[in-house]
Scaffold this motif. Structure first.
Motif: not given
Length: 208
Positions: A174-175, A145-146, A151-155
């Protein structure tokens, strides 16, 4: 000769209550109310002030969701996907979210592979995931996903029984992924979700 087949069949119901629609859709009562206000579901009010929702509009929404056609994102509603293979925890998530009566839409999957498929059909605003799952685990799903800029806006929140050392030994996360330990910290999750909903409201006011 029997004349039973001459009897009129019982007419199918055309409308259902808000709680019945919520059960059919797997969402909270608050979400159903938001969907009605945003025109995603057809409804009317009885003389006593109770909402009645047209079952056909609920079925249409479910068909769009299951066919892979992305349904419109209800304004002010937070879409949540929970990836958890433990059936007891799945029921606990669903029941607890329902009691909050917040404008959220919740879907449940049992593995990282199912999570990727569901996100491909309809991107959530928030993913809550276990790490140890059959098949494709949470580590592999989150890594995939990352790596996708769309999809970078998905928490992403991880709720796991693994220790920080266990996570590090498996390559880490991921951080920007928030990590909670089990048992599921519903108080913290509720605060997180309420904060995201407040952001939605501020964006809505700024856009209007």
């Amino acid at each position: 000769m029997s004349d039973l087949h001459a009897l009129p069949s019982k007419p199918e119901r055309e409308y259902c209550s808000t709680s019945e629609a919520a059960q059919m859709l797997g969402v909270s009562l608050g979400t159903v109310q938001q969907m009605v206000e945003n025109g995603l579901l057809e409804a009317w009010k009885t003389a006593g002030g109770h909402r009645r929702i047209r079952i056909g509009s609920v079925e249409d929404y479910l068909r769009r969701r299951s066919s892979g056609v992305a349904a419109p994102h209800p304004v002010g509603v937070l879409r949540i996907l929970v990836a958890e293979d433990d059936r007891i925890l799945q029921r606990l998530y669903a029941h607890t979210f329902e009691t909050w009566n917040l404008p959220i839409e919740v879907r449940l999957v049992e593995s990282g592979f199912d999570g990727l498929l569901e996100i491909g059909r309809q991107q959530p605003d928030l993913l809550i995931s276990d790490l140890v799952m059959p098949g494709l685990d949470g580590f592999a799903m989150i890594s995939k996903l990352r790596s996708d800029p769309k999809l970078e806006d998905m928490d992403i929140i991880v709720v796991t029984g693994l220790s920080q050392e266990d996570i590090a030994e498996r390559g880490g996360l991921p951080d920007d992924v928030t990590i909670y330990g089990k048992p599921v910290p519903f108080k913290e999750l509720k605060g997180y979700i309420q904060a995201r909903l407040a952001q939605f409201q501020r964006r809505g006011r700024a856009a209007s």
